[in-house]
Design a protein around this motif. Sequence first.
Motif, PDB file in Angstrom:
ATOM      1  N   LYS A   2     -29.129   5.007  25.335  1.00 27.45           N
ATOM      2  CA  LYS A   2     -29.408   5.569  24.014  1.00 27.45           C
ATOM      3  C   LYS A   2     -30.147   4.566  23.139  1.00 27.45           C
ATOM      4  O   LYS A   2     -31.005   4.954  22.346  1.00 27.45           O
ATOM      5  CB  LYS A   2     -28.121   6.024  23.349  1.00 27.45           C
ATOM      6  N   ASP A   3     -29.835   3.279  23.293  1.00 33.37           N
ATOM      7  CA  ASP A   3     -30.529   2.245  22.526  1.00 33.37           C
ATOM      8  C   ASP A   3     -32.003   2.169  22.933  1.00 33.37           C
ATOM      9  O   ASP A   3     -32.883   2.048  22.078  1.00 33.37           O
ATOM     10  CB  ASP A   3     -29.842   0.899  22.731  1.00 33.37           C
ATOM     11  N   LYS A   6     -33.758   5.158  21.443  1.00 35.38           N
ATOM     12  CA  LYS A   6     -33.979   5.009  20.007  1.00 35.38           C
ATOM     13  C   LYS A   6     -35.152   4.085  19.712  1.00 35.38           C
ATOM     14  O   LYS A   6     -35.972   4.375  18.845  1.00 35.38           O
ATOM     15  CB  LYS A   6     -32.717   4.469  19.331  1.00 35.38           C
ATOM     16  N   LYS A   7     -35.242   2.980  20.433  1.00 33.61           N
ATOM     17  CA  LYS A   7     -36.312   2.012  20.166  1.00 33.61           C
ATOM     18  C   LYS A   7     -37.685   2.560  20.528  1.00 33.61           C
ATOM     19  O   LYS A   7     -38.651   2.385  19.783  1.00 33.61           O
ATOM     20  CB  LYS A   7     -36.035   0.704  20.898  1.00 33.61           C
ATOM     21  N   LYS A  80     -28.409  -1.788  33.765  1.00 28.71           N
ATOM     22  CA  LYS A  80     -28.507  -2.210  32.358  1.00 28.71           C
ATOM     23  C   LYS A  80     -29.632  -3.224  32.146  1.00 28.71           C
ATOM     24  O   LYS A  80     -30.172  -3.306  31.053  1.00 28.71           O
ATOM     25  CB  LYS A  80     -27.179  -2.774  31.889  1.00 28.71           C
TER      26      LYS A  80
END
Length: 147
Positions: A2-3, A6-7, A80
């Motif tokens: 999600k990060d 968003k970026k 990740k």
Amino acid sequence: MKDAFKKVNQTYYLIFTLTILFTIIGYFFVLNNFSSTVSTGFVTTILEVLLVVYIVVSSIAAFVLFNSSKKKLRNIENEKDRFFPYIKSANLRLYLIGVGLLAGILIFYVLRSSFILYCIAVSAIELIVCKPSEERIKTDLDLKNSD
């Protein structure tokens, strides 16, 4: 994930916001006759050719670099660790395409050449094709589990 979404999404909407802002500013310059440039001559031709060359070269470079980066990122074992390089390469793709779009808008309002509208349209379509989504990030990075 999600990060990362968003970026990349922030960059995408930043470019579209700048597009709208440049269009409004250019419209008011034309409305108030701040520039009375005629779209004929050597300089106009050079600017049009440079814009077309930039859009073609940057589009090819953006998609080729992004696809090669995507393939390299799929080989990273830890899922990740894939996100930061993905954000970097996705933003680079958006910047390369966005610069052509914004430059096209500026050149259009300076030269008032209808030919430039085609360049703007191509860049805008490319930017729409690159719209980030969570599903696209999962597919691009070949993620098995969702975060």
